[in-house]
Design an enzyme around this catalytic site. Structure first.
Site, PDB file in Angstrom:
ATOM      1  N   ARG A   1       0.818  -1.224   0.000  1.00  0.00           N
ATOM      2  CA  ARG A   1       0.000   0.000   0.000  1.00  0.00           C
ATOM      3  C   ARG A   1       0.853   1.277   0.000  1.00  0.00           C
ATOM      4  NH1 ARG A   1      -1.891   2.864   3.901  1.00  0.00           N
ATOM      5  NH2 ARG A   1      -1.683   1.221   5.453  1.00  0.00           N
TER       6      ARG A   1
ATOM      7  N   TYR B   1     -17.691   6.527 -19.189  1.00  0.00           N
ATOM      8  CA  TYR B   1     -17.936   5.179 -18.669  1.00  0.00           C
ATOM      9  C   TYR B   1     -19.008   5.224 -17.564  1.00  0.00           C
ATOM     10  CZ  TYR B   1     -16.983   0.743 -16.379  1.00  0.00           C
ATOM     11  OH  TYR B   1     -17.114  -0.490 -15.822  1.00  0.00           O
TER      12      TYR B   1
ATOM     13  N   ASP C   1      -9.540   9.819 -19.630  1.00  0.00           N
ATOM     14  CA  ASP C   1      -9.600   8.360 -19.554  1.00  0.00           C
ATOM     15  C   ASP C   1      -9.194   7.830 -20.930  1.00  0.00           C
ATOM     16  OD1 ASP C   1     -10.375   5.668 -19.612  1.00  0.00           O
ATOM     17  OD2 ASP C   1     -12.030   5.990 -18.211  1.00  0.00           O
TER      18      ASP C   1
ATOM     19  N   LYS D   1      -8.935  -3.598 -19.256  1.00  0.00           N
ATOM     20  CA  LYS D   1      -9.306  -3.724 -20.653  1.00  0.00           C
ATOM     21  C   LYS D   1      -8.064  -4.033 -21.511  1.00  0.00           C
ATOM     22  CE  LYS D   1     -13.028  -2.593 -18.610  1.00  0.00           C
ATOM     23  NZ  LYS D   1     -13.549  -1.250 -18.498  1.00  0.00           N
TER      24      LYS D   1
HETATM   25  C1  LIG Z   1     -13.967  -0.434 -17.466  1.00  0.00           C
HETATM   26  C2  LIG Z   1     -13.728   1.008 -17.542  1.00  0.00           C
HETATM   27  C3  LIG Z   1     -13.481   1.773 -16.388  1.00  0.00           C
HETATM   28  C4  LIG Z   1     -13.515   1.166 -15.000  1.00  0.00           C
HETATM   29  O1  LIG Z   1     -12.458   0.281 -14.821  1.00  0.00           O
HETATM   30  P1  LIG Z   1     -12.488  -0.963 -13.781  1.00  0.00           P
HETATM   31  O2  LIG Z   1     -11.150  -1.567 -13.975  1.00  0.00           O
HETATM   32  O3  LIG Z   1     -13.633  -1.837 -14.201  1.00  0.00           O
HETATM   33  O4  LIG Z   1     -12.708  -0.386 -12.426  1.00  0.00           O
HETATM   34  C5  LIG Z   1     -13.219   3.116 -16.548  1.00  0.00           C
HETATM   35  N1  LIG Z   1     -13.212   3.694 -17.767  1.00  0.00           N
HETATM   36  C6  LIG Z   1     -13.456   2.991 -18.897  1.00  0.00           C
HETATM   37  C7  LIG Z   1     -13.445   3.696 -20.216  1.00  0.00           C
HETATM   38  C8  LIG Z   1     -13.734   1.636 -18.830  1.00  0.00           C
HETATM   39  O5  LIG Z   1     -13.984   0.957 -19.953  1.00  0.00           O
END
Ligand SMILES: *Cc1c(COP(=O)(O)O)cnc(C)c1O
Length: 373
Positions: free
Chosen positions: A40, A94, A166, A191
């Site tokens: 952590r 998202y 993002d 992803k």
């Molecule tokens: C899946 C996703 C998130 C969230 O991520 P997690 O790893 O599921 O917490 C945020 N932004 C985008 C564009 C996503 O596809």
């Protein structure tokens, strides 16, 4: 400076292994050491090896990894926001991020507005006295709308605002927001960075100065990642460029196939000339247009039948992996909105979001066209 392909493969080396040895100890000797080693504290060799790689790929000075994309996003936002602040979000973000904002921000008296993607060019007019930060996503989910990052960066600098992008859909192979003037890049590593539908993590890449602020809050929020997941991520990142290049090429081909199919109403893919922001996408997505595309069936009543007819492409949530997956946003990622709200955003019942994997593109095209017939 090495190319992205090379940076995906090679790591900082402070040990004999070509790969970083997995370090799982949570109790560590402190006498005679300058730094307290602890997961952590985000300072184990496995965590740092990934951060180093992601910084090179995103052209950022510093970064941190977290146990999910959501942990990365929440920690980055709450590191800088306080009661009385206001934040501008692009609307087509998202679903989980929108939920975080709508459900948690009011508890801390943090105000926010969602800006339709079409209005992002005029965002300057929506900046208030107390606006602190602009948060956006490009390409967006599920409409693959494009935001001009250089323009947003310039507005934010003029107004003294922080910016967060993002970059999950684009991946660092295709797009680097930081050199375009954005302060912080966040990723759901679950992803494309992970890429095999088998692990969950997140990342923030930024400057040394901003990372130091995030780090102090991250110690308190505690969304750190364990060594075993880090080992899988390090392995995944070695093939990131290979995977994404293939996914870019296949998505482009499938967009072209779908676009001329008589059962398809419309295709959303920034690589298509017909995409309203193709020129901006071509300027800022230097590596390619990504592996995500959406399309609308002419007959929305047949959406579920279509999903059932697919033999190869898996109807599944999440995205960005080696297996092609598909979902109907209206009944999955955007099911919590009313039909009216969805239609206002342009998300019809006949819309499908396809995450293109690394299978042979001809097999994918055949699967789609067979199910459409
Ligand atoms: C899946 C996703 C998130 C969230 O991520 P997690 O790893 O599921 O917490 C945020 N932004 C985008 C564009 C996503 O596809």
């Amino acid at each position: 400076m090495y190319s992205k392909e090379t940076n995906c493969v090679h790591n900082r080396q402070q040990h004999q292994g070509v790969n970083t040895p997995v370090y799982t100890s949570t109790a560590n000797r402190y006498r005679g050491y300058d730094e307290i080693l602890y997961p952590r504290n985000y300072n184990t060799e496995n965590q740092l090896a990934i951060v180093d790689k992601l910084c090179k790929l995103e052209q950022g000075e510093a970064g941190m990894i977290f146990s999910s994309g959501t942990a990365a996003i929440a920690t980055a936002l709450f590191s800088f926001l306080k009661a009385g602040d206001h934040v501008l979000f692009s609307q087509d973000i998202y679903g989980g991020t929108m939920k975080l904002v709508v459900e948690e921000f009011p508890k801390y008296n943090i105000a926010f507005d969602f800006v339709p993607h079409a209005a992002m060019g005029n965002i300057e007019q929506m900046v208030k006295e107390n606006t602190k930060l602009i948060y956006t996503e490009t390409p967006s989910n599920p409409l693959l709308a494009i935001v001009d990052l250089e323009a947003i960066g310039a507005i934010a600098r003029r107004k003294g605002l922080l910016t967060v992008v993002d970059n999950t859909f684009a991946t660092p192979i295709n797009q680097n927001p930081i050199p375009l003037g954005i302060d912080m890049v966040v990723h759901s590593g679950t992803k494309y960075l992970g890429g095999h539908h088998d692990l969950c993590f997140g990342a923030v890449i930024t400057s040394h100065k901003l990372k130091d602020v995030i780090y102090q809050s991250a110690l308190n929020y505690g969304g750190s990642l364990n060594g075993l997941d880090c080992y899988l991520i390090e392995r995944s990142l070695k093939t990131l460029a290979l995977r994404v290049e293939k996914q870019n090429a296949s998505a482009m081909k499938l967009a072209e196939v779908l676009q001329v199919h008589e059962q398809v109403q419309k295709v959303y893919y920034p690589g298509l000339r017909q995409h309203p922001n193709h020129a901006v996408a071509a300027r800022q997505m230097k590596g390619g247009f990504g592996g995500m595309l959406s399309f609308e069936l002419k007959n929305p009543m047949q959406t579920e039948q279509f999903l059932d007819k697919l033999e190869l492409i898996v109807p599944a949530l999440s995205l960005g992996g080696v297996d092609s997956t598909i979902c109907q946003p209206a009944t999955s990622s955007h099911a919590s909105l009313t039909e009216q709200e969805r239609l206002e955003q342009g998300i019809t019942n006949g819309m499908l979001r396809l995450s293109v994997g690394i299978e042979h593109v001809d097999d994918l095209a055949r699967d789609l066209t067979a199910a459409l017939e």
